[in-house]
Design an enzyme around this catalytic site. Structure first.
Site, short mmCIF file in Angstrom:
data_model
loop_
_atom_site.label_atom_id
_atom_site.label_comp_id
_atom_site.label_asym_id
_atom_site.label_seq_id
_atom_site.Cartn_x
_atom_site.Cartn_y
_atom_site.Cartn_z
N GLN A 17 0.77 -1.25 0.00
CA GLN A 17 0.00 0.00 0.00
C GLN A 17 0.80 1.30 0.00
O GLN A 17 0.47 2.23 -0.74
CB GLN A 17 -0.95 0.01 1.22
CG GLN A 17 -1.86 1.21 1.22
CD GLN A 17 -2.82 1.33 2.39
OE1 GLN A 17 -3.38 2.38 2.62
NE2 GLN A 17 -3.04 0.26 3.13
N GLU A 139 1.25 -1.33 8.20
CA GLU A 139 0.44 -0.20 8.67
C GLU A 139 0.35 -0.09 10.20
O GLU A 139 0.73 0.92 10.81
CB GLU A 139 -0.97 -0.34 8.09
CG GLU A 139 -2.00 0.63 8.63
CD GLU A 139 -1.72 2.08 8.26
OE1 GLU A 139 -1.46 2.35 7.07
OE2 GLU A 139 -1.79 2.95 9.14
N ASP A 168 0.61 3.74 5.99
CA ASP A 168 0.85 3.40 4.58
C ASP A 168 0.55 4.58 3.65
O ASP A 168 1.43 5.16 3.05
CB ASP A 168 -0.02 2.22 4.18
CG ASP A 168 0.58 0.89 4.61
OD1 ASP A 168 1.80 0.85 4.82
OD2 ASP A 168 -0.17 -0.08 4.74
N GLY A 246 -7.66 20.22 19.34
CA GLY A 246 -7.33 21.64 19.20
C GLY A 246 -7.84 22.47 20.36
O GLY A 246 -8.22 21.95 21.41
N GLY A 247 -7.90 23.78 20.13
CA GLY A 247 -8.27 24.71 21.19
C GLY A 247 -9.76 24.86 21.41
O GLY A 247 -10.19 25.53 22.35
#
Ligand code: CAO
Length: 424
Positions: A17, A139, A168, A246-247
């Site tokens: 892959q 993977e 991959d 995130g924030g």
């Protein structure tokens, strides 16, 4: 219309892959990708996870569009010579063999440079130089070694791998970027170069925010994590369940029908600029001014309760009803879409992100087209090649062999599988 990589010829020595993802992208940008495969079997994925008997698997067909296939026994002396001629005729060589395999075939970087100083030689390996450099990697090994698994899952459960093939396909994408940068640099230096992308490095790059969090830990608890304020933080980044990285705090919430539909959920982000709208939609207008809820920092110790309250509202709506209402107020959210829903989504068909491809032995199937859209280099997805389908064509058109040379090469056995002994 022309394509961005018109005129670039790639010797594609990839399999499975990671490498094939890279060369497929380059083919979609217009490169002529010549996939070298082992006679008789080809890329191992042709026969893996087969759904249609005697036809190339979806595993293979979905990773090898727009390529040509030639079979060459790289361990046969004539096969080696042929590969040398292809190296001279190509701009880029891409491979993802186990460490050392290419050297054993006789194609060290030194030898490749001798044959073609303009050659860009690009490789995916599991690990870069260090204690694990000789290891074979797939993977999920990369996901585990690159920091993804230790940071994915629920706090009280084991590490989890993710369905996105970040080891991959993610590393193939990194490698493709290195290759186009090297092609650009070659226009001024005239020289090729070695391009390496290790799967551990690619995964860690995609887990950048988790290394951020590891360092934040030294300065106190990670307040956006579900463990805060009641759980304990140790000295490693814990698994964050479905919290946003995130924030702006977020979570996956149940929607109407969740009891029977495993994907009746929505991802909901309590984005600060639309806090007022969120409070109004969910019927909590008092939270707009309440000092315990009005400001983002004040909300952090209450996230569990806040999301439970929002969920009581989302559970009264289907994920698409909730989307429609929330989008009216620009509240960031997204439905949890199943593969079935994505396959049937018309807008993805319209943009070519999901394409139907016809194949001579397996018939029509769906594939993911080029996710990168370019105004001057449109992608036309064509089917993957049958094993060795273009062997003669490549010998004739790329290497300019005449019929006599082609027949001699065939007679040498370099293009066909070695005969098996009775004992095998
Ligand atoms: N003709 C003759 N022999 C060929 C050939 C050809 N056209 N193409 C490959 N071979 C041979 C190789 O020379 C090698 O032989 P030796 O080991 O005797 O030198 C042999 O096939 C096996 O190649 P391999 O070691 O790469 O394949 P594997 O199935 O044992 O391992 C994988 C597969 C993926 C674990 C390994 O290639 C790897 O670690 N690659 C780097 C990381 C990577 O890309 N992993 C992701 C793969 S996608 O999940």
């Amino acid at each position: 219309m022309g394509k961005a990589l018109d005129g670039v010829r790639i010797l594609d020595f990839t399999h499975v892959q990671s490498g094939p993802t890279c060369t497929q992208l380059l083919a979609w940008f217009g490169a002529d990708v010549i996939k070298v495969e082992r006679p008789g079997v080809g890329d191992i994925t042709r026969g893996q996870l087969r759904d249609v008997p005697n036809a190339d698997s979806l595993y293979f067909t979905m990773l090898n569009h727009n390529k040509r296939s030639i079979t060459i026994d790289s361990k046969h002396p004539e096969g080696k010579k042929l590969l040398e001629e292809l190296i001279v005729s190509c701009d880029v060589m891409v491979e993802n063999f186990a460490p050392g395999a290419l050297d054993r075939m006789g194609f060290t970087w030194e030898r490749v440079q001798e044959l073609n100083p303009r050659m860009i030689m690009a490789s995916v390996k599991g690990f870069g130089p260090g204690p694990y450099e000789d290891c074979k990697v797939y993977e999920n090994v990369a996901q585990c070694a690159g920091g993804s698994a230790s940071t994915t899952g629920f706090d009280d459960g084991p590490p989890l791998v993710t369905g996105a093939q970040i080891g991959d396909s993610g590393t193939g994408l990194h490698l493709a970027l290195g290759i186009v940068a090297a092609i650009h640099q070659r226009t001024t230096t005239g020289r090729g170069q070695r391009v390496m992308a290790a799967m551990q490095d690619g995964v860690l790059n995609l887990c950048r925010v988790k290394l951020r969090d590891q360092q934040r830990l030294a300065h106190g608890p990670l307040k956006e994590f579900p463990q805060y304020p009641h759980g304990k933080f140790g000295d490693v980044v814990p698994r964050a369940a479905n919290a946003s990285g995130g924030g702006q705090p977020g979570s996956i919430l149940k929607c109407k029908g969740w009891e029977t539909d495993p994907n009746a959920y929505i991802y909901f982000i309590t984005q600060a600029p639309v806090w007022k709208e969120i409070c109004n939609v969910i019927g909590k207008p008092e939270w707009i001014t309440d000092p315990e809820y009005a400001k983002p920092d004040a909300r952090l110790p209450h996230l569990k309760e806040i999301f439970a309250t929002i969920e009581a509202w989302t559970m009264t709506k289907t994920k698409f009803e909730a989307m429609a209402i929330l989008n009216e107020y620009d509240i960031p959210c997204g439905p949890i879409l199943s593969m079935k829903e994505l396959a049937e989504e018309q807008s993805l068909r319209d943009t070519g992100t999901v394409v139907e491809v016809d194949h001579p032995t397996r018939g029509k199937y769906l594939s993911v087209g080029n996710p990168i859209k370019m105004s001057d280099s449109p992608t036309e997805v064509t089917r993957s090649p049958l094993l060795g389908e273009h062997t003669d064509e490549i010998l004739r058109d790329v290497l300019k062999f005449d019929e006599g040379r082609i027949s001699a090469l065939k007679a040498s056995g370099a293009l066909t599988a070695p005969a098996r002994s009775a004992a095998e």
